[in-house]
Design a protein around this motif. Structure first.
Motif, PDB file in Angstrom:
ATOM      1  N   PHE A  31       5.717  -4.686  19.803  1.00 15.96           N
ATOM      2  CA  PHE A  31       6.119  -3.277  19.709  1.00 15.96           C
ATOM      3  C   PHE A  31       7.101  -2.961  18.577  1.00 15.96           C
ATOM      4  O   PHE A  31       7.326  -1.804  18.274  1.00 15.96           O
ATOM      5  N   VAL A  32       7.680  -3.989  17.942  1.00 17.58           N
ATOM      6  CA  VAL A  32       8.632  -3.719  16.854  1.00 17.58           C
ATOM      7  C   VAL A  32       8.173  -4.384  15.549  1.00 17.58           C
ATOM      8  O   VAL A  32       7.932  -3.702  14.539  1.00 17.58           O
ATOM      9  N   ASP A  33       8.063  -5.717  15.578  1.00 16.57           N
ATOM     10  CA  ASP A  33       7.803  -6.458  14.340  1.00 16.57           C
ATOM     11  C   ASP A  33       6.452  -6.090  13.717  1.00 16.57           C
ATOM     12  O   ASP A  33       6.378  -5.775  12.532  1.00 16.57           O
ATOM     13  N   ARG A  34       5.387  -6.141  14.494  1.00 19.94           N
ATOM     14  CA  ARG A  34       4.053  -5.887  13.938  1.00 19.94           C
ATOM     15  C   ARG A  34       3.911  -4.452  13.406  1.00 19.94           C
ATOM     16  O   ARG A  34       3.443  -4.256  12.283  1.00 19.94           O
ATOM     17  N   PRO A  35       4.317  -3.418  14.160  1.00 15.09           N
ATOM     18  CA  PRO A  35       4.222  -2.058  13.592  1.00 15.09           C
ATOM     19  C   PRO A  35       5.057  -1.875  12.320  1.00 15.09           C
ATOM     20  O   PRO A  35       4.628  -1.197  11.385  1.00 15.09           O
ATOM     21  N   VAL A  36       6.250  -2.503  12.282  1.00 13.14           N
ATOM     22  CA  VAL A  36       7.093  -2.379  11.091  1.00 13.14           C
ATOM     23  C   VAL A  36       6.420  -3.052   9.906  1.00 13.14           C
ATOM     24  O   VAL A  36       6.382  -2.499   8.797  1.00 13.14           O
ATOM     25  N   ARG A  37       5.861  -4.247  10.110  1.00 13.03           N
ATOM     26  CA  ARG A  37       5.161  -4.945   9.019  1.00 13.03           C
ATOM     27  C   ARG A  37       3.956  -4.130   8.527  1.00 13.03           C
ATOM     28  O   ARG A  37       3.716  -4.021   7.324  1.00 13.03           O
ATOM     29  N   GLU A  38       3.176  -3.570   9.455  1.00 14.45           N
ATOM     30  CA  GLU A  38       2.024  -2.760   9.073  1.00 14.45           C
ATOM     31  C   GLU A  38       2.461  -1.527   8.286  1.00 14.45           C
ATOM     32  O   GLU A  38       1.833  -1.145   7.290  1.00 14.45           O
ATOM     33  N   THR A  39       3.563  -0.911   8.715  1.00 17.39           N
ATOM     34  CA  THR A  39       4.083   0.267   8.008  1.00 17.39           C
ATOM     35  C   THR A  39       4.551  -0.111   6.604  1.00 17.39           C
ATOM     36  O   THR A  39       4.275   0.603   5.633  1.00 17.39           O
ATOM     37  N   VAL A  40       5.249  -1.251   6.499  1.00 20.60           N
ATOM     38  CA  VAL A  40       5.729  -1.700   5.181  1.00 20.60           C
ATOM     39  C   VAL A  40       4.544  -2.023   4.270  1.00 20.60           C
ATOM     40  O   VAL A  40       4.531  -1.643   3.093  1.00 20.60           O
ATOM     41  N   THR A  41       3.529  -2.721   4.818  1.00 20.94           N
ATOM     42  CA  THR A  41       2.341  -3.057   4.019  1.00 20.94           C
ATOM     43  C   THR A  41       1.621  -1.787   3.565  1.00 20.94           C
ATOM     44  O   THR A  41       1.217  -1.666   2.403  1.00 20.94           O
ATOM     45  N   SER A  42       1.471  -0.835   4.481  1.00 23.98           N
ATOM     46  CA  SER A  42       0.818   0.426   4.144  1.00 23.98           C
ATOM     47  C   SER A  42       1.619   1.186   3.089  1.00 23.98           C
ATOM     48  O   SER A  42       1.051   1.727   2.134  1.00 23.98           O
ATOM     49  N   ALA A  43       2.941   1.198   3.231  1.00 20.96           N
ATOM     50  CA  ALA A  43       3.795   1.885   2.248  1.00 20.96           C
ATOM     51  C   ALA A  43       3.690   1.210   0.884  1.00 20.96           C
ATOM     52  O   ALA A  43       3.645   1.886  -0.150  1.00 20.96           O
ATOM     53  N   HIS A  44       3.639  -0.142   0.879  1.00 21.41           N
ATOM     54  CA  HIS A  44       3.511  -0.876  -0.375  1.00 21.41           C
ATOM     55  C   HIS A  44       2.170  -0.547  -1.053  1.00 21.41           C
ATOM     56  O   HIS A  44       2.117  -0.334  -2.266  1.00 21.41           O
TER      57      HIS A  44
END
Length: 199
Positions: A31-44
């Motif tokens: 609920f925290v790490d995976r969504p944050v990583r996906e958001t960072v990857t998408s933003a990148h």
């Protein structure tokens, strides 16, 4: 329903603590790490796409600046000509008659129209006689500075007396081409089929 009433042993407490830590870790990952990583990857990824788009826009902007500079250079050097739509022959003939109207005599001969893609070429030859050399320059400048796109080719001047071109009547033979476009033009019987442009 039976309630557990006994005390947990140290071993059970450690196992429960480890299980709780594993559950908290899984919950954090899910609920925290995976969504944050996906958001960072998408933003990148979006940042890279925007950088690519920005480079494309900057290249277009630079091209437009160069084109504007070229247009300013052309207009600073005189009047800019325009490539009118086919069939502009009446206006071109009227222009030639206006320019050559003050000469002593003149003759204009048009060749067959040629077409290459959307570009139309109207070749013509002209002969005119004027009473002084300055008038030759005036006629050629008027033709070159006309609103219709025109390219003057071979120009030959000959003196009518004593072989001195600067004194007395001068006869000029020249060839030139008016350029027109099929963009906005209406084809007619005088227009040949297009031929492929030479590469």
């Amino acid at each position: 329903m039976k309630v557990i009433s006994r005390e947990f042993s140290l071993k059970e407490k450690i196992l429960l603590l480890l299980l709780s830590l594993v559950l908290v870790g899984l919950a954090y990952y899910q609920f925290v790490d995976r969504p944050v990583r996906e958001t960072v990857t998408s933003a990148h990824r979006e940042t890279q796409e925007l950088k690519t788009e920005l480079k494309t826009v900057e290249a277009k902007l630079e091209k437009m600046r160069r084109m504007r500079s070229e247009i300013e250079d052309v207009t600073a050097g005189g009047t800019a000509s325009e490539m009118y739509s086919y069939n502009n022959s009446k206006a071109e003939i009227a222009l030639l008659n206006d320019i050559l109207g003050d000469t002593l005599q003149y003759a204009i001969t048009f060749e067959n129209v040629t077409r290459e893609g959307d570009q139309i070429r109207r070749d013509f030859s002209l002969q005119f006689t004027v009473d002084k050399y300055d008038a030759v320059e005036g006629v050629l400048q008027a033709l070159n500075g006309s609103p219709y796109r025109c390219l003057i080719g071979d120009v030959r001047c000959s003196a009518n007396r004593d072989g001195n071109i600067m004194d007395g009547n001068v006869t000029v033979n020249a060839v030139a081409t008016f350029y027109e476009t099929m963009v906005g033009g209406t084809p007619d019987a005088g227009l040949p089929e297009t031929r492929p442009s030479a590469r």
